[in-house]
Scaffold this active site. Sequence first.
Site, PDB file in Angstrom:
ATOM      1  N   ASP A  29       0.867  -1.167   0.000  1.00  0.00           N
ATOM      2  CA  ASP A  29       0.000   0.000   0.000  1.00  0.00           C
ATOM      3  C   ASP A  29       0.913   1.229   0.000  1.00  0.00           C
ATOM      4  O   ASP A  29       2.139   1.107  -0.164  1.00  0.00           O
ATOM      5  CB  ASP A  29      -0.985  -0.025   1.179  1.00  0.00           C
ATOM      6  CG  ASP A  29      -0.336   0.193   2.537  1.00  0.00           C
ATOM      7  OD1 ASP A  29       0.913   0.344   2.628  1.00  0.00           O
ATOM      8  OD2 ASP A  29      -1.078   0.214   3.533  1.00  0.00           O
TER       9      ASP A  29
ATOM     10  N   CYS B  24       2.573  -3.294   4.192  1.00  0.00           N
ATOM     11  CA  CYS B  24       1.668  -2.199   4.548  1.00  0.00           C
ATOM     12  C   CYS B  24       2.249  -1.531   5.795  1.00  0.00           C
ATOM     13  O   CYS B  24       3.381  -1.819   6.171  1.00  0.00           O
ATOM     14  CB  CYS B  24       0.236  -2.682   4.743  1.00  0.00           C
ATOM     15  SG  CYS B  24      -0.054  -3.798   6.122  1.00  0.00           S
TER      16      CYS B  24
ATOM     17  N   THR C 254       1.626  -1.718   9.191  1.00  0.00           N
ATOM     18  CA  THR C 254       1.978  -2.627  10.290  1.00  0.00           C
ATOM     19  C   THR C 254       2.210  -4.061   9.826  1.00  0.00           C
ATOM     20  O   THR C 254       2.811  -4.849  10.543  1.00  0.00           O
ATOM     21  CB  THR C 254       0.854  -2.679  11.341  1.00  0.00           C
ATOM     22  OG1 THR C 254      -0.323  -3.213  10.721  1.00  0.00           O
ATOM     23  CG2 THR C 254       0.576  -1.307  11.931  1.00  0.00           C
TER      24      THR C 254
ATOM     25  N   HIS D 179       9.650 -24.006   9.259  1.00  0.00           N
ATOM     26  CA  HIS D 179       8.609 -24.752   9.964  1.00  0.00           C
ATOM     27  C   HIS D 179       7.222 -24.617   9.346  1.00  0.00           C
ATOM     28  O   HIS D 179       6.387 -25.498   9.531  1.00  0.00           O
ATOM     29  CB  HIS D 179       8.527 -24.312  11.425  1.00  0.00           C
ATOM     30  CG  HIS D 179       9.717 -24.710  12.220  1.00  0.00           C
ATOM     31  ND1 HIS D 179       9.866 -24.351  13.533  1.00  0.00           N
ATOM     32  CD2 HIS D 179      10.832 -25.426  11.904  1.00  0.00           C
ATOM     33  CE1 HIS D 179      11.012 -24.826  13.995  1.00  0.00           C
ATOM     34  NE2 HIS D 179      11.620 -25.482  13.015  1.00  0.00           N
TER      35      HIS D 179
ATOM     36  N   ARG E 135       7.855 -33.483  10.917  1.00  0.00           N
ATOM     37  CA  ARG E 135       6.715 -33.216  11.794  1.00  0.00           C
ATOM     38  C   ARG E 135       5.956 -31.954  11.411  1.00  0.00           C
ATOM     39  O   ARG E 135       4.770 -31.822  11.680  1.00  0.00           O
ATOM     40  CB  ARG E 135       7.162 -33.138  13.251  1.00  0.00           C
ATOM     41  CG  ARG E 135       7.973 -31.912  13.612  1.00  0.00           C
ATOM     42  CD  ARG E 135       8.463 -31.958  15.057  1.00  0.00           C
ATOM     43  NE  ARG E 135       9.069 -30.713  15.464  1.00  0.00           N
ATOM     44  CZ  ARG E 135      10.324 -30.364  15.250  1.00  0.00           C
ATOM     45  NH1 ARG E 135      11.127 -31.184  14.584  1.00  0.00           N
ATOM     46  NH2 ARG E 135      10.792 -29.214  15.671  1.00  0.00           N
ATOM     47  N   HIS E 136       6.638 -31.039  10.732  1.00  0.00           N
ATOM     48  CA  HIS E 136       5.983 -29.793  10.316  1.00  0.00           C
ATOM     49  C   HIS E 136       4.995 -30.044   9.178  1.00  0.00           C
ATOM     50  O   HIS E 136       3.980 -29.337   9.081  1.00  0.00           O
ATOM     51  CB  HIS E 136       7.033 -28.758   9.917  1.00  0.00           C
ATOM     52  CG  HIS E 136       8.029 -28.507  11.011  1.00  0.00           C
ATOM     53  ND1 HIS E 136       7.687 -27.897  12.183  1.00  0.00           N
ATOM     54  CD2 HIS E 136       9.335 -28.823  11.095  1.00  0.00           C
ATOM     55  CE1 HIS E 136       8.761 -27.824  12.971  1.00  0.00           C
ATOM     56  NE2 HIS E 136       9.760 -28.383  12.333  1.00  0.00           N
TER      57      HIS E 136
END
Length: 147
Positions: A14, A71, A73, A104, A138-139
């Site tokens: 943005d 953007c 934040t 992960h 495992r992920h």
Amino acid sequence: MNELTQKIIAIASDHNGYDYKNLLIKHLEKLDYHVNDLGTNSEDKVDYPDFGKLVCSQIADQEANIGILICGTGIGMSIVANRYSAVRAALCVNENMAEKARLHNDANIIIFGANNNSKAELIKMLDIFLATSFEGGRHSSRLNKIG
């Protein structure tokens, strides 16, 4: 997912992230990535969802294999991006998050908040994100639970 033969990165921001977007594009082009710049193209105020959707659509349609959204934040772009089933977007504010997003979570979009970090920090996090591969194991089973 159909693997793209070339690393294609879709990027959008943005108005708050406009300068950061341009900086990251120049950095990526120096690294020989093909970059799809999806806007915005000025500091004029715009609605972030319009630009977040463009990047997510390119990921979903396999026109790009990595996305970058910026953007103020990072929160707004995160909300937009994670509404797409083909997207695993991660808002990153430090190097550990950028690494773990890929390692992960197999994230395919990294999100930055222009008000959260310096330009040098963004470049470092992006480099880590791009250099890190999904660990699997495992992920994978955890990601399968998400859908």
